[in-house]
Scaffold this motif. Structure first.
Motif, PDB file in Angstrom:
ATOM      1  N   LYS A  85      73.645  45.857 -14.676  1.00 61.16           N
ATOM      2  CA  LYS A  85      73.206  46.089 -13.297  1.00 61.16           C
ATOM      3  C   LYS A  85      71.883  46.845 -13.262  1.00 61.16           C
ATOM      4  O   LYS A  85      70.999  46.533 -12.470  1.00 61.16           O
ATOM      5  N   VAL A  88      69.079  44.400 -14.409  1.00 61.70           N
ATOM      6  CA  VAL A  88      68.780  43.416 -13.366  1.00 61.70           C
ATOM      7  C   VAL A  88      67.942  44.072 -12.267  1.00 61.70           C
ATOM      8  O   VAL A  88      66.961  43.502 -11.785  1.00 61.70           O
ATOM      9  N   ARG A  89      68.303  45.292 -11.887  1.00 58.82           N
ATOM     10  CA  ARG A  89      67.531  45.999 -10.864  1.00 58.82           C
ATOM     11  C   ARG A  89      66.100  46.243 -11.335  1.00 58.82           C
ATOM     12  O   ARG A  89      65.146  46.045 -10.597  1.00 58.82           O
ATOM     13  N   ARG A  90      65.933  46.659 -12.572  1.00 59.99           N
ATOM     14  CA  ARG A  90      64.588  46.896 -13.114  1.00 59.99           C
ATOM     15  C   ARG A  90      63.793  45.586 -13.163  1.00 59.99           C
ATOM     16  O   ARG A  90      62.609  45.579 -12.879  1.00 59.99           O
ATOM     17  N   ALA A  91      64.443  44.491 -13.518  1.00 58.44           N
ATOM     18  CA  ALA A  91      63.754  43.196 -13.545  1.00 58.44           C
ATOM     19  C   ALA A  91      63.302  42.792 -12.149  1.00 58.44           C
ATOM     20  O   ALA A  91      62.203  42.278 -11.959  1.00 58.44           O
ATOM     21  N   GLU A  92      64.140  43.033 -11.151  1.00 59.35           N
ATOM     22  CA  GLU A  92      63.775  42.734  -9.760  1.00 59.35           C
ATOM     23  C   GLU A  92      62.577  43.563  -9.325  1.00 59.35           C
ATOM     24  O   GLU A  92      61.682  43.078  -8.647  1.00 59.35           O
ATOM     25  N   GLU A  93      62.578  44.828  -9.705  1.00 61.80           N
ATOM     26  CA  GLU A  93      61.480  45.726  -9.332  1.00 61.80           C
ATOM     27  C   GLU A  93      60.179  45.357 -10.025  1.00 61.80           C
ATOM     28  O   GLU A  93      59.113  45.723  -9.565  1.00 61.80           O
ATOM     29  N   ASN A  94      60.269  44.655 -11.129  1.00 62.05           N
ATOM     30  CA  ASN A  94      59.086  44.339 -11.931  1.00 62.05           C
ATOM     31  C   ASN A  94      58.876  42.833 -12.060  1.00 62.05           C
ATOM     32  O   ASN A  94      58.618  42.328 -13.142  1.00 62.05           O
ATOM     33  N   LYS A  95      58.977  42.123 -10.956  1.00 64.04           N
ATOM     34  CA  LYS A  95      58.803  40.671 -10.985  1.00 64.04           C
ATOM     35  C   LYS A  95      57.439  40.271 -11.538  1.00 64.04           C
ATOM     36  O   LYS A  95      57.290  39.201 -12.111  1.00 64.04           O
ATOM     37  N   ASP A  96      56.446  41.125 -11.359  1.00 66.09           N
ATOM     38  CA  ASP A  96      55.120  40.800 -11.868  1.00 66.09           C
ATOM     39  C   ASP A  96      55.095  40.735 -13.394  1.00 66.09           C
ATOM     40  O   ASP A  96      54.161  40.227 -13.986  1.00 66.09           O
TER      41      ASP A  96
END
Length: 121
Positions: A85, A88-96
């Motif tokens: 979890k 996944v949150r970190r990946a969402e925050e760093n879409k760039d």
């Protein structure tokens, strides 16, 4: 900390925990502008392991010899169930980060070649 500042040193240490290239470059530029040996506090950088590695490598390899740069990578520790979890949150925050994939690959290859040349010397 308050006692330290009350002695008049005025030094402030800063950790830039960012995967954002502009933020990292701004902090580095300000540090250089203030002067490396001007009594300003320490500046370090931190990123999640496996993210923004091209920034970390650039900070460590593209600097003058008299400039000490510290980069920390932090790793998530635990079972997959405990960590997924958060990751996944970190990946969402760093879409760039997806846009930086080819840049990251090129930076990593450059670093591998640099280390191979250094090891031969």
């Amino acid at each position: 900390m308050a006692r330290h500042l009350s002695k008049g040193t005025g030094k402030t240490d800063l950790v830039v925990a960012s995967h954002n290239r502009e933020s990292v470059e701004l902090a580095l530029g300000l540090r250089r502008q203030l002067g490396l040996n001007s009594g300003v506090g320490e500046l370090t950088y931190a990123q999640l392991m496996g993210m923004a590695d091209e920034l970390s490598l650039g900070l460590l390899s593209g600097r003058p010899d008299d400039e000490e740069v510290k980069v920390y990578k932090y790793a998530v520790w635990g079972t997959t169930q405990e960590c997924v979890k958060y990751l996944v949150r970190r990946a969402e925050e760093n879409k760039d980060a997806v846009a930086r994939t080819s840049e990251n690959r090129a930076a990593c290859m450059k670093e591998i070649w640099r280390r191979m040349r250094f090891a031969k010397a």
